[in-house]
Write a protein that holds these residues in place. Structure first.
Motif, PDB file in Angstrom:
ATOM      1  N   TRP A 167       0.837  -1.209   0.000  1.00  0.00           N
ATOM      2  CA  TRP A 167       0.000   0.000   0.000  1.00  0.00           C
ATOM      3  C   TRP A 167       0.871   1.258   0.000  1.00  0.00           C
ATOM      4  N   SER A 168       1.876   1.288   0.877  1.00  0.00           N
ATOM      5  CA  SER A 168       2.676   2.506   1.045  1.00  0.00           C
ATOM      6  C   SER A 168       3.549   2.796  -0.176  1.00  0.00           C
ATOM      7  N   ARG A 169       4.166   1.770  -0.770  1.00  0.00           N
ATOM      8  CA  ARG A 169       4.983   2.017  -1.967  1.00  0.00           C
ATOM      9  C   ARG A 169       4.114   2.424  -3.146  1.00  0.00           C
ATOM     10  N   THR A 170       2.924   1.839  -3.255  1.00  0.00           N
ATOM     11  CA  THR A 170       1.997   2.226  -4.314  1.00  0.00           C
ATOM     12  C   THR A 170       1.603   3.685  -4.145  1.00  0.00           C
ATOM     13  N   ALA A 171       1.251   4.049  -2.937  1.00  0.00           N
ATOM     14  CA  ALA A 171       0.863   5.438  -2.653  1.00  0.00           C
ATOM     15  C   ALA A 171       2.000   6.398  -2.976  1.00  0.00           C
ATOM     16  N   ALA A 172       3.206   6.041  -2.585  1.00  0.00           N
ATOM     17  CA  ALA A 172       4.361   6.909  -2.846  1.00  0.00           C
ATOM     18  C   ALA A 172       4.593   7.074  -4.345  1.00  0.00           C
ATOM     19  N   ARG A 173       4.542   5.981  -5.091  1.00  0.00           N
ATOM     20  CA  ARG A 173       4.784   6.065  -6.544  1.00  0.00           C
ATOM     21  C   ARG A 173       3.733   6.889  -7.258  1.00  0.00           C
ATOM     22  N   LEU A 174       2.495   6.799  -6.782  1.00  0.00           N
ATOM     23  CA  LEU A 174       1.400   7.518  -7.443  1.00  0.00           C
ATOM     24  C   LEU A 174       1.125   8.888  -6.827  1.00  0.00           C
ATOM     25  N   HIS A 175       1.881   9.237  -5.782  1.00  0.00           N
ATOM     26  CA  HIS A 175       1.693  10.510  -5.078  1.00  0.00           C
ATOM     27  C   HIS A 175       0.264  10.629  -4.558  1.00  0.00           C
ATOM     28  N   LEU A 176      -0.185   9.549  -3.895  1.00  0.00           N
ATOM     29  CA  LEU A 176      -1.516   9.495  -3.316  1.00  0.00           C
ATOM     30  C   LEU A 176      -1.414   9.179  -1.835  1.00  0.00           C
ATOM     31  N   HIS A 177      -2.479   9.452  -1.109  1.00  0.00           N
ATOM     32  CA  HIS A 177      -2.569   9.019   0.278  1.00  0.00           C
ATOM     33  C   HIS A 177      -2.839   7.522   0.273  1.00  0.00           C
ATOM     34  N   VAL A 178      -2.299   6.821   1.251  1.00  0.00           N
ATOM     35  CA  VAL A 178      -2.470   5.368   1.305  1.00  0.00           C
ATOM     36  C   VAL A 178      -3.947   4.974   1.371  1.00  0.00           C
ATOM     37  N   ASN A 179      -4.775   5.780   2.012  1.00  0.00           N
ATOM     38  CA  ASN A 179      -6.209   5.462   2.074  1.00  0.00           C
ATOM     39  C   ASN A 179      -6.863   5.553   0.698  1.00  0.00           C
ATOM     40  N   THR A 180      -6.370   6.416  -0.160  1.00  0.00           N
ATOM     41  CA  THR A 180      -6.878   6.497  -1.531  1.00  0.00           C
ATOM     42  C   THR A 180      -6.545   5.219  -2.280  1.00  0.00           C
ATOM     43  N   VAL A 181      -5.338   4.720  -2.085  1.00  0.00           N
ATOM     44  CA  VAL A 181      -4.942   3.457  -2.713  1.00  0.00           C
ATOM     45  C   VAL A 181      -5.835   2.336  -2.198  1.00  0.00           C
ATOM     46  N   ARG A 182      -6.055   2.278  -0.906  1.00  0.00           N
ATOM     47  CA  ARG A 182      -6.922   1.241  -0.337  1.00  0.00           C
ATOM     48  C   ARG A 182      -8.330   1.326  -0.919  1.00  0.00           C
TER      49      ARG A 182
END
Length: 71
Positions: free
Chosen positions: A26-41
């Motif tokens: 979740w956290s690496r995805t959020a970082a790569r996409l410049h999103l909050h981790v909750n948005t990724v979830r």
């Protein structure tokens, strides 16, 4: 899911591809996409709802990975 993504511009396909590339982090995805981790979830949850797949399942991850690569 892809039709929904195109119609609504939700970024689900990009989020899913990145999530799979990052081995479900979740956290690496959020970082790569410049999103909050909750948005990724939230987005991954929507992918699961729309596809009927469980991204906690290795076989479902593989199926979705292959589906994205073949488009």
């Amino acid at each position: 899911m892809l039709d929904h993504d195109v119609r609504s511009g939700t970024g689900l396909a990009e989020t899913l591809a990145t999530f799979l590339d990052e081995s479900g982090s979740w956290s690496r995805t959020a970082a790569r996409l410049h999103l909050h981790v909750n948005t990724v979830r939230y987005r991954i949850g929507r992918v699961e709802e729309l596809t009927g797949r469980d991204l906690g399942s290795f076989s479902d991850r593989v199926d979705l990975y292959l589906a994205l690569r073949s488009r």
